[in-house]
Design a protein around this motif. Structure first.
Motif, PDB file in Angstrom:
ATOM      1  N   GLU A   1       3.637  12.146  -7.640  1.00 14.22           N
ATOM      2  CA  GLU A   1       3.154  13.367  -8.201  1.00 14.22           C
ATOM      3  C   GLU A   1       4.137  14.373  -8.330  1.00 14.22           C
ATOM      4  O   GLU A   1       4.022  15.169  -9.223  1.00 14.22           O
ATOM      5  CB  GLU A   1       2.135  14.080  -7.228  1.00 14.22           C
ATOM      6  N   GLU A   2       5.333  14.315  -7.757  1.00 17.25           N
ATOM      7  CA  GLU A   2       6.231  15.370  -8.091  1.00 17.25           C
ATOM      8  C   GLU A   2       7.430  14.963  -8.914  1.00 17.25           C
ATOM      9  O   GLU A   2       7.775  15.886  -9.514  1.00 17.25           O
ATOM     10  CB  GLU A   2       6.963  15.588  -6.616  1.00 17.25           C
ATOM     11  N   GLU A   3       7.997  13.625  -9.036  1.00 19.01           N
ATOM     12  CA  GLU A   3       9.101  13.321  -9.927  1.00 19.01           C
ATOM     13  C   GLU A   3       8.953  11.850 -10.201  1.00 19.01           C
ATOM     14  O   GLU A   3       8.186  11.317  -9.796  1.00 19.01           O
ATOM     15  CB  GLU A   3      10.241  13.651  -9.181  1.00 19.01           C
ATOM     16  N   ILE A   4       9.827  11.659 -11.429  1.00 22.46           N
ATOM     17  CA  ILE A   4       9.851  10.197 -11.839  1.00 22.46           C
ATOM     18  C   ILE A   4      11.408  10.117 -11.884  1.00 22.46           C
ATOM     19  O   ILE A   4      12.184  10.743 -12.336  1.00 22.46           O
ATOM     20  CB  ILE A   4       9.262  10.150 -13.150  1.00 22.46           C
ATOM     21  N   VAL A   5      11.978   8.704 -11.044  1.00 21.50           N
ATOM     22  CA  VAL A   5      13.258   8.628 -11.032  1.00 21.50           C
ATOM     23  C   VAL A   5      13.634   7.289 -11.691  1.00 21.50           C
ATOM     24  O   VAL A   5      12.743   6.254 -11.520  1.00 21.50           O
ATOM     25  CB  VAL A   5      13.639   8.483  -9.229  1.00 21.50           C
ATOM     26  N   ILE A   6      14.683   7.236 -12.507  1.00 20.78           N
ATOM     27  CA  ILE A   6      15.090   6.106 -13.104  1.00 20.78           C
ATOM     28  C   ILE A   6      16.512   5.749 -12.543  1.00 20.78           C
ATOM     29  O   ILE A   6      17.489   6.452 -12.791  1.00 20.78           O
ATOM     30  CB  ILE A   6      14.954   6.266 -14.587  1.00 20.78           C
ATOM     31  N   GLY A   7      16.489   4.539 -11.749  1.00 21.21           N
ATOM     32  CA  GLY A   7      17.663   4.198 -10.963  1.00 21.21           C
ATOM     33  C   GLY A   7      18.599   3.385 -11.933  1.00 21.21           C
ATOM     34  O   GLY A   7      19.604   2.746 -11.118  1.00 21.21           O
ATOM     35  N   ALA A   8      18.297   2.809 -13.160  1.00 23.76           N
ATOM     36  CA  ALA A   8      19.159   2.038 -13.665  1.00 23.76           C
ATOM     37  C   ALA A   8      20.371   2.679 -14.441  1.00 23.76           C
ATOM     38  O   ALA A   8      20.609   3.746 -14.236  1.00 23.76           O
ATOM     39  CB  ALA A   8      18.573   1.566 -14.953  1.00 23.76           C
ATOM     40  N   ASP A   9      21.575   1.667 -14.262  1.00 27.11           N
ATOM     41  CA  ASP A   9      22.695   2.004 -14.635  1.00 27.11           C
ATOM     42  C   ASP A   9      22.727   2.811 -16.207  1.00 27.11           C
ATOM     43  O   ASP A   9      23.512   3.683 -16.474  1.00 27.11           O
ATOM     44  CB  ASP A   9      23.486   0.901 -14.876  1.00 27.11           C
ATOM     45  N   ARG A  10      21.877   2.306 -16.978  1.00 30.87           N
ATOM     46  CA  ARG A  10      21.761   2.918 -18.403  1.00 30.87           C
ATOM     47  C   ARG A  10      20.548   2.965 -18.702  1.00 30.87           C
ATOM     48  O   ARG A  10      19.563   2.208 -18.627  1.00 30.87           O
ATOM     49  CB  ARG A  10      22.539   1.783 -19.323  1.00 30.87           C
ATOM     50  N   LEU A  11      19.991   4.025 -19.505  1.00 34.81           N
ATOM     51  CA  LEU A  11      18.674   4.351 -19.943  1.00 34.81           C
ATOM     52  C   LEU A  11      18.754   4.180 -21.383  1.00 34.81           C
ATOM     53  O   LEU A  11      19.463   5.016 -22.101  1.00 34.81           O
ATOM     54  CB  LEU A  11      18.245   5.551 -19.459  1.00 34.81           C
ATOM     55  N   LYS A  12      17.906   3.248 -22.092  1.00 35.80           N
ATOM     56  CA  LYS A  12      18.215   3.071 -23.460  1.00 35.80           C
ATOM     57  C   LYS A  12      16.858   3.010 -23.955  1.00 35.80           C
ATOM     58  O   LYS A  12      15.752   2.608 -23.709  1.00 35.80           O
ATOM     59  CB  LYS A  12      18.549   1.589 -23.637  1.00 35.80           C
ATOM     60  N   VAL A  13      16.882   4.068 -25.200  1.00 36.05           N
ATOM     61  CA  VAL A  13      15.552   4.457 -25.937  1.00 36.05           C
ATOM     62  C   VAL A  13      15.942   3.769 -27.301  1.00 36.05           C
ATOM     63  O   VAL A  13      16.827   4.285 -28.046  1.00 36.05           O
ATOM     64  CB  VAL A  13      15.410   6.136 -25.808  1.00 36.05           C
TER      65      VAL A  13
ATOM     66  N   GLY B   1      17.695  -4.939  -4.221  1.00 36.73           N
ATOM     67  CA  GLY B   1      16.409  -4.149  -3.742  1.00 36.73           C
ATOM     68  C   GLY B   1      16.610  -2.804  -4.023  1.00 36.73           C
ATOM     69  O   GLY B   1      15.932  -1.754  -3.625  1.00 36.73           O
ATOM     70  N   ARG B   2      17.594  -2.455  -5.016  1.00 33.36           N
ATOM     71  CA  ARG B   2      17.532  -1.178  -5.471  1.00 33.36           C
ATOM     72  C   ARG B   2      16.478  -0.770  -6.363  1.00 33.36           C
ATOM     73  O   ARG B   2      16.102  -1.449  -7.251  1.00 33.36           O
ATOM     74  CB  ARG B   2      19.032  -0.949  -6.469  1.00 33.36           C
ATOM     75  N   VAL B   3      16.164   0.636  -6.267  1.00 34.05           N
ATOM     76  CA  VAL B   3      14.850   1.055  -6.961  1.00 34.05           C
ATOM     77  C   VAL B   3      15.315   1.504  -8.432  1.00 34.05           C
ATOM     78  O   VAL B   3      16.286   2.311  -8.633  1.00 34.05           O
ATOM     79  CB  VAL B   3      14.255   2.466  -6.307  1.00 34.05           C
ATOM     80  N   LEU B   4      14.856   0.660  -9.307  1.00 37.00           N
ATOM     81  CA  LEU B   4      15.124   1.060 -10.694  1.00 37.00           C
ATOM     82  C   LEU B   4      14.212   1.876 -11.327  1.00 37.00           C
ATOM     83  O   LEU B   4      14.660   2.665 -12.260  1.00 37.00           O
ATOM     84  CB  LEU B   4      14.874  -0.334 -11.295  1.00 37.00           C
ATOM     85  N   PHE B   5      12.838   2.164 -10.943  1.00 38.10           N
ATOM     86  CA  PHE B   5      11.960   3.226 -11.362  1.00 38.10           C
ATOM     87  C   PHE B   5      10.949   3.435 -10.382  1.00 38.10           C
ATOM     88  O   PHE B   5      10.475   2.505  -9.695  1.00 38.10           O
ATOM     89  CB  PHE B   5      11.241   2.545 -12.731  1.00 38.10           C
ATOM     90  N   SER B   6      10.848   4.914 -10.122  1.00 35.44           N
ATOM     91  CA  SER B   6       9.721   5.075  -8.940  1.00 35.44           C
ATOM     92  C   SER B   6       9.040   6.468  -9.935  1.00 35.44           C
ATOM     93  O   SER B   6       9.654   7.306 -10.321  1.00 35.44           O
ATOM     94  CB  SER B   6      10.497   5.353  -7.875  1.00 35.44           C
ATOM     95  N   ALA B   7       7.703   6.369  -9.482  1.00 39.43           N
ATOM     96  CA  ALA B   7       7.019   7.743  -9.912  1.00 39.43           C
ATOM     97  C   ALA B   7       6.135   8.215  -9.052  1.00 39.43           C
ATOM     98  O   ALA B   7       5.392   7.120  -8.381  1.00 39.43           O
ATOM     99  CB  ALA B   7       6.314   7.224 -11.191  1.00 39.43           C
TER     100      ALA B   7
END
Length: 300
Positions: A156-168, A148-154
Motif C-alpha cells: 500500500e505504501e510503495e512499489i520496489v523494482i529490484g532488477a539491475d535494469r528496468l526496460k520499457v 532469492g533477491r526481491v525483483l518486484f514488490s508492491a
C-alpha cells in the motif's frame, strides 16, 4: 394275548375296507417346480454377471493395494498421474509436480487460490481469469530463483523494482503522473535518451546538482517558449572549445569615421546584453557599439 390286543384285533377286522385308497404325493411338482428352477437359474446368472462386472471394474479402474487408477497412496501423501478432475473442493497442504514435468491447473472459468487464517478469514487471493490476473494481499513479491533477491514488490505504501535494469518497450515510453526519483537515467547502447513533456514543463531538481553527460553524441534542449538556466547560490559555467548562440538579432550601426563601411561586408560582431538580459549582436568597430545599436533593447 392281552385283552387290549384282542379288542384292537377284532375292531380292525370289523372296519370296512376301501378298494382304491387315495394317495397324496409329497413335494413340489408341475409348474411350481419349473418356476423354482427358473428363478434359481436366473439367480445364478445374475451372480455370474455381477462377479464378471466386478472383475471388469477392478481391471478398468486399476484397483491395487496402493490405490486406484492414476491415484496412488504413498507414505508422503497422494500421487496423481495424468489429468485429474475434482468436482468438489480439494483441501491439501502442498501440491507439487514431478521433477520432469510442469504443474498445470486448468479450468473452464477462473482459477482462484485462496489463503485463510486459523479463523477462516480470507488473507490472500490469486485469481487467474480470461481477461486479467488479480492478486489481493497485503504485500506482493517476485523473487529471484537463484539468490532469492526481491525483483518486484508492491504494497500500500510503495512499489520496489529490484532488477539491475528496468526496460520499457512501449512505443509511448514510460508515463508518470507525479514525480520520479532516481539516481541514474540512461538509454540503451546506440540509442538516444529523450526526456519530453508534450504539454507542460519539464523540471529536474537535485540538492547537490544535476549532471547531464553524453560521451559520444550531442545534448539538445528544445522548448517552445523559454529555457531557464538558474543558479541561486553559484554560477553557470560553460566550458567548451566554441560556444555558439544562433539566431541572435543584429543591431544597426553606421560609423562616421569609416565611410566605406557600407560597401564592405561585416564579418565581425560584438555580443551585447540588454538590461533585461537579452543578447543581441552589434557590428564591431574600434570601440564598443552596443550603445549605438540599443534599439534592440527598446523593443524587447
Amino acid at each position: 394275548m392281552t385283552r387290549e390286543q384282542y379288542i384292537l384285533a377284532t375292531q380292525q377286522n370289523n372296519l370296512p375296507r376301501t378298494e382304491n385308497p387315495q394317495l397324496y404325493p409329497v413335494g413340489i411338482y408341475g409348474w411350481r417346480k419349473r418356476c423354482l428352477y427358473f428363478f434359481v437359474l436366473l439367480l445364478l446368472v445374475t451372480m455370474i454377471v455381477n462377479l464378471a462386472m466386478t472383475i471388469w471394474i477392478l481391471k478398468v479402474m486399476n484397483f491395487t493395494v496402493d490405490g486406484m487408477g492414476n491415484l496412488r497412496v504413498t507414505k508422503k501423501g497422494i500421487r496423481l498421474e495424468g489429468i485429474s478432475e475434482f468436482l468438489l473442493p480439494l483441501y491439501v497442504k502442498e501440491i507439487h509436480s514431478r521433477k520432469d514435468s510442469a504443474l498445470v491447473l486448468q479450468s473452464d472459468r477462473n482459477v482462484t487460490v485462496n489463503a485463510r487464517n486459523h479463523m477462516g478469514q480470507l488473507t490472500g487471493q490469486l485469481t487467474v481469469g480470461a481477461d486479467a490476473v488479480e492478486a489481493q494481499c497485503k504485500r506482493f513479491e517476485v523473487s529471484s530463483s537463484e539468490d532469492g533477491r526481491v525483483l518486484f514488490s508492491a504494497d500500500e505504501e510503495e512499489i520496489v523494482i529490484g532488477a539491475d535494469r528496468l526496460k520499457v518497450t512501449g512505443t509511448e515510453g514510460a508515463v508518470f503522473e507525479h514525480s520520479v526519483e532516481t539516481p541514474h537515467i540512461r538509454a540503451e547502447p546506440s540509442q538516444d535518451l529523450k526526456l519530453e513533456s508534450p504539454t507542460r514543463s519539464l523540471i529536474m531538481e537535485a540538492p547537490r546538482g544535476i549532471q547531464v553527460s553524453a560521451a559520444v553524441g550531442d545534448i539538445k534542449a528544445t522548448c517552445r517558449k523559454e529555457l531557464h538556466l538558474q543558479s541561486t547560490d553559484g554560477e553557470i559555467f560553460l566550458n567548451a572549445n566554441s560556444i555558439r548562440l544562433g539566431n541572435l538579432p543584429v543591431g544597426s550601426f553606421s560609423s562616421p569615421s569609416s565611410p566605406s563601411s557600407s560597401t564592405t561586408r561585416q564579418t565581425i560582431y560584438e555580443l551585447c546584453v540588454c538590461p533585461n538580459g537579452k543578447l543581441y549582436l552589434s557590428p564591431a568597430g574600434v570601440g564598443s557599439t552596443c550603445q549605438s545599436s540599443s534599439n534592440i533593447c527598446l523593443w524587447s
